[in-house]
Every structure is written in structure tokens, then in C-alpha cells.
Design a protein around this motif. Structure first.
Motif, PDB file in Angstrom:
ATOM      1  N   VAL A  93       0.849  -1.195   0.000  1.00  0.00           N
ATOM      2  CA  VAL A  93       0.000   0.000   0.000  1.00  0.00           C
ATOM      3  C   VAL A  93       0.880   1.239   0.000  1.00  0.00           C
ATOM      4  CG1 VAL A  93      -1.714   1.319   1.297  1.00  0.00           C
ATOM      5  CG2 VAL A  93      -1.831  -1.168   1.267  1.00  0.00           C
ATOM      6  N   VAL A  94       0.548   2.190  -0.877  1.00  0.00           N
ATOM      7  CA  VAL A  94       1.155   3.518  -0.849  1.00  0.00           C
ATOM      8  C   VAL A  94       0.005   4.499  -0.722  1.00  0.00           C
ATOM      9  CG1 VAL A  94       2.514   5.238  -2.084  1.00  0.00           C
ATOM     10  CG2 VAL A  94       3.123   2.823  -2.249  1.00  0.00           C
ATOM     11  N   GLY A  95      -0.094   5.127   0.446  1.00  0.00           N
ATOM     12  CA  GLY A  95      -1.134   6.127   0.698  1.00  0.00           C
ATOM     13  C   GLY A  95      -0.474   7.475   0.865  1.00  0.00           C
ATOM     14  N   LEU A  96      -0.782   8.420  -0.011  1.00  0.00           N
ATOM     15  CA  LEU A  96      -0.122   9.723   0.056  1.00  0.00           C
ATOM     16  C   LEU A  96      -0.479  10.490   1.317  1.00  0.00           C
ATOM     17  CD1 LEU A  96      -0.389  10.911  -3.648  1.00  0.00           C
ATOM     18  CD2 LEU A  96       1.498   9.749  -2.515  1.00  0.00           C
ATOM     19  N   THR A 112       3.420   2.298   2.982  1.00  0.00           N
ATOM     20  CA  THR A 112       4.069   3.599   3.002  1.00  0.00           C
ATOM     21  C   THR A 112       2.948   4.627   3.004  1.00  0.00           C
ATOM     22  OG1 THR A 112       5.916   2.748   1.710  1.00  0.00           O
ATOM     23  CG2 THR A 112       5.673   5.131   1.824  1.00  0.00           C
ATOM     24  N   ALA A 113       2.909   5.455   4.046  1.00  0.00           N
ATOM     25  CA  ALA A 113       1.790   6.393   4.172  1.00  0.00           C
ATOM     26  C   ALA A 113       2.225   7.648   4.906  1.00  0.00           C
ATOM     27  CB  ALA A 113       0.636   5.736   4.920  1.00  0.00           C
ATOM     28  N   GLY A 114       1.458   8.709   4.693  1.00  0.00           N
ATOM     29  CA  GLY A 114       1.687   9.950   5.426  1.00  0.00           C
ATOM     30  C   GLY A 114       1.280   9.801   6.874  1.00  0.00           C
ATOM     31  N   ALA A 115       0.178   9.082   7.117  1.00  0.00           N
ATOM     32  CA  ALA A 115      -0.306   8.836   8.477  1.00  0.00           C
ATOM     33  C   ALA A 115      -0.967   7.458   8.489  1.00  0.00           C
ATOM     34  CB  ALA A 115      -1.303   9.900   8.894  1.00  0.00           C
ATOM     35  N   LEU A 116      -0.860   6.776   9.617  1.00  0.00           N
ATOM     36  CA  LEU A 116      -1.437   5.447   9.769  1.00  0.00           C
ATOM     37  C   LEU A 116      -2.264   5.420  11.033  1.00  0.00           C
ATOM     38  CD1 LEU A 116      -1.552   2.423   8.862  1.00  0.00           C
ATOM     39  CD2 LEU A 116       0.427   2.051  10.315  1.00  0.00           C
TER      40      LEU A 116
END
Length: 180
Positions: A93-96, A112-116
Motif C-alpha cells: 500500500v502507498v497512501g499519500l 508507506t503512508a503519510g499517516a497510519l
């Protein structure tokens, strides 16, 4: 009529998006469903995706929100702005911006994310890289300086160094799962 004599009206219903491939912002029409990036010429899907059943794809890409409902089971890589996971997902998963995992959801893959945001009871397996990055670089943070270290005559110069990137390996417990 000469080109200088007329003007084309600029639509006021525009919204800003980030390209999933090059990361550059651009303005698009609010009602557009897909566009081509002005910078990297890749096709971008703008609409939100909701998955309510089993789906296996190579990749799910959208500049909107991907929602996987409780009965949704996805085997695919996901590239999106926001992800809301309530069901099962197997893939990277790639979440901007943000990735939200509900309490009864399962996620197997690297994130990979800006916030989880992970609710208690969620099953996670993979490596997680959290924090906003610009063009693949770690975010910048200012150095903290204690008040007693600063003298009144000394000018304060803050040094910029990269913030630490959080990598959390999470493995599923060894409790056997009954398959039907």
C-alpha cells in the motif's frame, strides 16, 4: 476575431490533486473522472473506489479514496491518496495522506503512508514507513535547542536535518487460524 480580442473563461470549480507517479500537484476540474498528468503524462483516475467483494488485480490506483468494506477481500497493490480498510487486503500500500485500518481488518503487505491509524484488534503483517516525504526524501525537522543553552548575545541558527523514518516490522501471532 483576433486571438487577443477574445478570452476563454477559467472554470471556478477546480480542485488540486497530487500525481501518484511524479508527486507533483496540479489543478483539475472538480467533476473530472480521469486526467493525464501534465508533468509525467501518465493517466490518473480521480474517482473514489469502493470494494465490497473479492477482487484480484495487479494494482488499484486512484487520486481519491479506496474503501474496502467488511466483506471486501482484495489481493492487489494499492496506490491512492487515502485508504479505509475494513476487510482484508493482501498487497503493498502507498497512501499519500492516510491509511486507516479498522479493528477487524487484516492487512498483509508493506505500507508507506503519510499517516497510519490502526484500531485495536487489527491484524497486520509487513513493514510500515510512516511520514510525509517529498520526492523520496525524508521530511525535514528543526533541531531542538534547550533554553539554557541560548545566550542573549548569540544569534540562534537552527540546523536542518532529516527526521527519522519509522519502520515497524509487525508479524501476525502464531495462533492457528481455522480455514473453512
Amino acid at each position: 476575431m483576433q486571438p487577443s480580442e477574445y478570452s476563454v473563461p477559467v472554470p471556478s470549480d477546480r480542485t488540486a490533486i497530487l500525481c501518484l507517479h511524479c508527486g507533483k500537484p496540479q489543478e483539475v476540474g472538480r467533476k473530472a473522472m480521469s486526467v493525464t498528468c501534465k508533468f509525467c503524462s501518465k493517466s490518473l483516475k480521480l474517482e473514489d473506489v469502493t470494494i465490497k467483494r473479492y477482487e484480484a488485480r495487479r494494482v488499484i490506483e486512484t487520486c481519491g479514496t479506496v474503501t474496502i468494506d467488511k466483506k471486501g477481500h482484495v489481493v492487489s497493490d494499492v496506490r491512492c491518496v487515502n485508504l479505509l480498510l475494513r476487510g482484508k487486503l493482501k498487497g503493498d500500500v502507498v497512501g499519500l495522506r492516510k491509511v486507516e485500518v479498522a479493528g477487524d481488518a487484516e492487512l498483509k503487505g508493506d505500507v508507506t503512508a503519510g499517516a497510519l491509524n490502526v484500531a485495536p484488534g487489527a491484524m497486520l503483517e509487513g513493514y510500515y514507513r510512516i511520514g510525509t516525504a517529498k520526492n523520496g526524501e525524508a521530511p525535514k525537522a528543526a533541531v531542538e535547542v534547550k533554553a539554557e543553552e541560548i545566550k542573549e548575545e548569540t544569534p540562534v541558527v537552527e540546523e536542518i536535518k532529516p527526521a527519522p523514518v519509522v519502520k515497524i516490522p509487525v508479524r501476525k501471532s502464531v495462533v492457528p487460524i481455522r480455514r473453512h
